[in-house]
Design a protein around this motif. Structure first.
Motif, PDB file in Angstrom:
ATOM      1  N   CYS A 101       0.836  -1.195   0.000  1.00  0.00           N
ATOM      2  CA  CYS A 101       0.000   0.000   0.000  1.00  0.00           C
ATOM      3  C   CYS A 101       0.871   1.245   0.000  1.00  0.00           C
ATOM      4  N   ASN A 113       0.939   5.733  -0.161  1.00  0.00           N
ATOM      5  CA  ASN A 113       0.156   6.836   0.389  1.00  0.00           C
ATOM      6  C   ASN A 113      -0.990   7.249  -0.546  1.00  0.00           C
ATOM      7  N   GLU A 153      -2.821   5.152  -2.490  1.00  0.00           N
ATOM      8  CA  GLU A 153      -3.925   4.224  -2.240  1.00  0.00           C
ATOM      9  C   GLU A 153      -4.648   4.591  -0.940  1.00  0.00           C
ATOM     10  N   MET A 154      -3.884   5.074   0.045  1.00  0.00           N
ATOM     11  CA  MET A 154      -4.502   5.454   1.310  1.00  0.00           C
ATOM     12  C   MET A 154      -5.312   6.740   1.174  1.00  0.00           C
ATOM     13  N   ASP A 183      -9.233   6.978   2.082  1.00  0.00           N
ATOM     14  CA  ASP A 183      -9.816   7.986   2.975  1.00  0.00           C
ATOM     15  C   ASP A 183     -10.985   8.705   2.303  1.00  0.00           C
ATOM     16  N   LEU A 194      -7.616  -3.471  -1.986  1.00  0.00           N
ATOM     17  CA  LEU A 194      -6.977  -3.182  -0.698  1.00  0.00           C
ATOM     18  C   LEU A 194      -6.557  -4.415   0.101  1.00  0.00           C
ATOM     19  N   TYR A 226       0.796  -3.383   4.203  1.00  0.00           N
ATOM     20  CA  TYR A 226       1.739  -2.293   4.444  1.00  0.00           C
ATOM     21  C   TYR A 226       3.177  -2.716   4.159  1.00  0.00           C
ATOM     22  N   GLN A 263       2.759   5.829  10.187  1.00  0.00           N
ATOM     23  CA  GLN A 263       2.618   6.741   9.054  1.00  0.00           C
ATOM     24  C   GLN A 263       3.896   6.822   8.230  1.00  0.00           C
ATOM     25  N   LEU A 301       4.160   4.945   4.960  1.00  0.00           N
ATOM     26  CA  LEU A 301       3.467   5.506   3.805  1.00  0.00           C
ATOM     27  C   LEU A 301       4.001   6.870   3.388  1.00  0.00           C
TER      28      LEU A 301
END
Length: 220
Positions: free
Chosen positions: A71, A73, A75-76, A80, A120, A125, A155, A158
């Motif tokens: 994953c 940032n 994709e995150m 969100d 997902l 990660y 964090q 990512l």
């Protein structure tokens, strides 16, 4: 959270930098090395999507049995905006759009959300793969000082850039090598045992694809 892969005794393993929706470029690179989807494996450092018009197709790569991504940032950011606790909020939407999510405006909203939901679970990660008896870790941005601390995720996995900004060559403990993307470099580079392979495909047209055995030879 983390997926581990045994050695590939049937074919070759490759690492690829941030694809960012550049599917045609990726296909060109794979063809150039004679990538065999039945025997070879592709390990992606994440950010399959955003900034490129073929992002939806690139996201679907996470479902392919020969492609193993982590994953990123981006994709995150999409998560969100579309699926997370703040989905539908102007803040989450704007953050995604500002960072390259505008491709989704030309696709069916439900199709993007559905593909992201399917992809997902295939985007942990971190990954760890055995290559010629050595353990290679993969995260999107920045590994912890000790690989044993890669979980629970932070964090930094990512978004982190502390190591490369400081030019920190301290090897990550507990792992032979780590491959990351996120920070654009002119050419693949190494700090300690951390390899940076994001060469900015979305604006440079240069997508780094490197065979795992060749990457490890740099550490020899």
């Amino acid at each position: 959270m983390i997926q581990r892969h045994d050695a590939n005794h049937q074919g070759r393993d490759f690492f690829v930098g941030d694809v960012h929706g550049q599917l045609a470029l990726l296909q060109t690179e794979l063809e150039a090395v004679g990538f065999d989807r039945k025997r070879d494996r592709l390990f992606s450092v994440g950010d399959l999507i955003d900034r490129g018009s073929e992002s939806l197709a690139c996201l679907s790569l996470a479902l392919e049995p020969w492609c193993h991504a982590v994953c990123g940032n981006h994709e995150m950011l999409a998560f969100d905006a579309l699926l997370g606790e703040n989905r539908g909020s102007p803040q989450a939407h704007d953050a995604w759009m500002i960072n390259g999510g505008t491709w989704a405006m030309t696709a069916a909203h439900g199709e993007v959300r559905a593909m992201l939901q399917r992809a997902l679970p295939h985007l942990p990660y971190a990954r760890e793969v055995m290559v010629e008896g050595r353990r290679v870790g993969i995260v999107h941005a920045e590994p912890p000082a000790d690989w044993r601390d890669v979980m629970p995720p932070s964090q930094a996995l990512l978004w982190g850039r502390t190591r490369i900004m400081k030019g920190d060559e301290t090897p990550v403990k507990g792992i032979d090598a780590v491959v990351v993307g996120h920070t654009i470099v002119q050419r693949p580079m190494r700090l300690g045992n951390v390899h940076y392979i994001d060469t900015g495909a979305f604006n440079t047209g240069k997508l780094t694809l490197i065979e795992a055995r060749d990457l490890l030879r740099e550490d020899a």
